[in-house]
Design a protein around this motif. Structure first.
Motif, PDB file in Angstrom:
ATOM      1  N   ASP A   1       7.321   1.731  -0.944  1.00 21.80           N
ATOM      2  CA  ASP A   1       6.193   1.017  -0.345  1.00 21.80           C
ATOM      3  C   ASP A   1       6.389  -0.460  -0.667  1.00 21.80           C
ATOM      4  O   ASP A   1       6.083  -0.905  -1.776  1.00 21.80           O
ATOM      5  N   GLU A   2       6.908  -1.206   0.300  1.00 24.30           N
ATOM      6  CA  GLU A   2       7.276  -2.583   0.022  1.00 24.30           C
ATOM      7  C   GLU A   2       7.177  -3.444   1.269  1.00 24.30           C
ATOM      8  O   GLU A   2       7.345  -2.965   2.400  1.00 24.30           O
TER       9      GLU A   2
ATOM     10  N   GLU B   1       0.814  -1.213   0.000  1.00 23.27           N
ATOM     11  CA  GLU B   1       0.000   0.000   0.000  1.00 23.27           C
ATOM     12  C   GLU B   1       0.852   1.269   0.000  1.00 23.27           C
ATOM     13  O   GLU B   1       1.784   1.418   0.793  1.00 23.27           O
ATOM     14  N   ASP B   2       0.504   2.192  -0.881  1.00 24.98           N
ATOM     15  CA  ASP B   2       1.212   3.466  -1.015  1.00 24.98           C
ATOM     16  C   ASP B   2       0.865   4.375   0.153  1.00 24.98           C
ATOM     17  O   ASP B   2      -0.304   4.571   0.481  1.00 24.98           O
ATOM     18  N   ASP B   3       1.899   4.952   0.799  1.00 26.31           N
ATOM     19  CA  ASP B   3       1.645   5.878   1.915  1.00 26.31           C
ATOM     20  C   ASP B   3       1.548   7.327   1.449  1.00 26.31           C
ATOM     21  O   ASP B   3       1.506   8.244   2.268  1.00 26.31           O
ATOM     22  N   ALA B   4       1.511   7.552   0.132  1.00 30.31           N
ATOM     23  CA  ALA B   4       1.359   8.880  -0.473  1.00 30.31           C
ATOM     24  C   ALA B   4       2.563   9.789  -0.233  1.00 30.31           C
ATOM     25  O   ALA B   4       2.480  10.998  -0.426  1.00 30.31           O
TER      26      ALA B   4
ATOM     27  N   ASP C   1      15.697  13.549   0.091  1.00 33.58           N
ATOM     28  CA  ASP C   1      16.924  13.763   0.865  1.00 33.58           C
ATOM     29  C   ASP C   1      17.496  12.488   1.476  1.00 33.58           C
ATOM     30  O   ASP C   1      18.478  12.529   2.216  1.00 33.58           O
ATOM     31  N   GLY C   2      16.875  11.341   1.189  1.00 34.03           N
ATOM     32  CA  GLY C   2      17.358  10.091   1.759  1.00 34.03           C
ATOM     33  C   GLY C   2      16.830   9.810   3.148  1.00 34.03           C
ATOM     34  O   GLY C   2      17.121   8.773   3.733  1.00 34.03           O
ATOM     35  N   ARG C   3      16.025  10.744   3.669  1.00 36.23           N
ATOM     36  CA  ARG C   3      15.428  10.562   4.993  1.00 36.23           C
ATOM     37  C   ARG C   3      13.902  10.573   4.924  1.00 36.23           C
ATOM     38  O   ARG C   3      13.227  10.755   5.925  1.00 36.23           O
ATOM     39  N   GLY C   4      13.376  10.458   3.712  1.00 34.61           N
ATOM     40  CA  GLY C   4      11.932  10.386   3.554  1.00 34.61           C
ATOM     41  C   GLY C   4      11.265  11.717   3.291  1.00 34.61           C
ATOM     42  O   GLY C   4      10.042  11.822   3.344  1.00 34.61           O
ATOM     43  N   THR C   5      12.050  12.754   2.988  1.00 33.51           N
ATOM     44  CA  THR C   5      11.492  14.088   2.762  1.00 33.51           C
ATOM     45  C   THR C   5      11.853  14.581   1.366  1.00 33.51           C
ATOM     46  O   THR C   5      12.972  14.371   0.898  1.00 33.51           O
TER      47      THR C   5
ATOM     48  N   HIS D   1       7.732   1.307   4.823  1.00 37.34           N
ATOM     49  CA  HIS D   1       7.910   2.500   3.979  1.00 37.34           C
ATOM     50  C   HIS D   1       9.292   3.103   4.239  1.00 37.34           C
ATOM     51  O   HIS D   1       9.412   4.217   4.759  1.00 37.34           O
ATOM     52  N   PRO D   2      10.358   2.385   3.867  1.00 37.27           N
ATOM     53  CA  PRO D   2      11.701   2.931   4.067  1.00 37.27           C
ATOM     54  C   PRO D   2      11.953   4.128   3.150  1.00 37.27           C
ATOM     55  O   PRO D   2      11.313   4.266   2.107  1.00 37.27           O
ATOM     56  N   PRO D   3      12.883   5.010   3.536  1.00 36.65           N
ATOM     57  CA  PRO D   3      13.173   6.187   2.696  1.00 36.65           C
ATOM     58  C   PRO D   3      13.674   5.796   1.317  1.00 36.65           C
ATOM     59  O   PRO D   3      14.415   4.817   1.162  1.00 36.65           O
ATOM     60  N   ALA D   4      13.258   6.571   0.320  1.00 29.92           N
ATOM     61  CA  ALA D   4      13.815   6.405  -1.021  1.00 29.92           C
ATOM     62  C   ALA D   4      15.259   6.920  -1.026  1.00 29.92           C
ATOM     63  O   ALA D   4      15.640   7.733  -0.175  1.00 29.92           O
TER      64      ALA D   4
END
Length: 200
Positions: A50-51, A41-44, A82-86, A60-63
């Motif tokens: 989302d995995e 499920e996508d957390d938007a 930024d590697g921290r989810g923002t 939902h780990p950071p991209a």
């Protein structure tokens, strides 16, 4: 069964994106996790993945830092996770062109015009006093902004020099310009170095 009647609530084992669940025949559900990395499920949030985590949960780990994210409608920032989810919008380098015209350049992450008194040819290159920022042009060469120096004291920004014949400030060396600029040499004989200017 009690007195020949089936009693008790039925057990429902629900399967979702990250786990399958089945009855084990003894009033319990057996959970079998889906493979880690399977989409769930996508957390938007554009800056998370989302995995499934391999243990039965949707994570939902950071991209990774640098992954693209929605633009902020400012051409003078980049739009990247930024590697921290923002989703971050760091400023582009001063002098980076944007689509605002011939003298459009980024300054401190802002869309700026470099033909104004406050930013004459460079970010923060302010013309002294009330002097104008003029657009100087020579045949077959693009125009460039330069501070006017036609009054009595002929002061120029920084270490620039006043061309007393054409009344604009020029440079002959990179050291005459702000640290993030260079002295742009015009394709003219060395004797005409009074036509050079500070630029990016």
């Amino acid at each position: 069964c009690a007195s020949g009647t089936c009693v008790g609530a039925p057990i429902v084992c629900e399967t979702d994106a990250c786990a399958t669940r089945t009855c084990d025949g003894s009033a319990a559900c057996v959970t079998r996790p889906i493979t880690a990395g399977t989409a769930c499920e996508d957390d938007a949030n554009p800056c998370t993945r989302d995995e499934c985590d391999g243990a039965g949960a949707c994570a939902h780990p950071p991209a990774p830092a640098g992954a693209a994210c929605p633009a902020d409608d400012n051409e003078c920032t980049s739009d990247a996770c930024d590697g921290r989810g923002t989703c971050a919008h760091p400023a582009l380098a001063d002098g980076t062109p944007w689509s605002g015209g011939e003298f459009a350049a980024c300054c401190g992450g802002r869309e700026t015009q470099l033909n104004t008194r406050a930013n004459c040819g460079g970010c923060g290159a302010a013309c002294p006093g009330t002097r104008a920022c003029n657009e100087v042009a020579f045949p077959d060469q693009p125009a460039h902004p330069a501070c006017d120096c036609s009054d009595a004291d002929r002061t120029c920004p920084g270490a620039q020099i006043c061309n007393v014949f054409l009344n604009f400030c020029f440079c002959t060396e990179d050291t005459h310009c702000p640290a993030d600029q260079r002295c742009v040499k015009m394709p003219l004989p060395p004797s005409a170095n009074t036509h050079n200017y500070c630029g990016y």
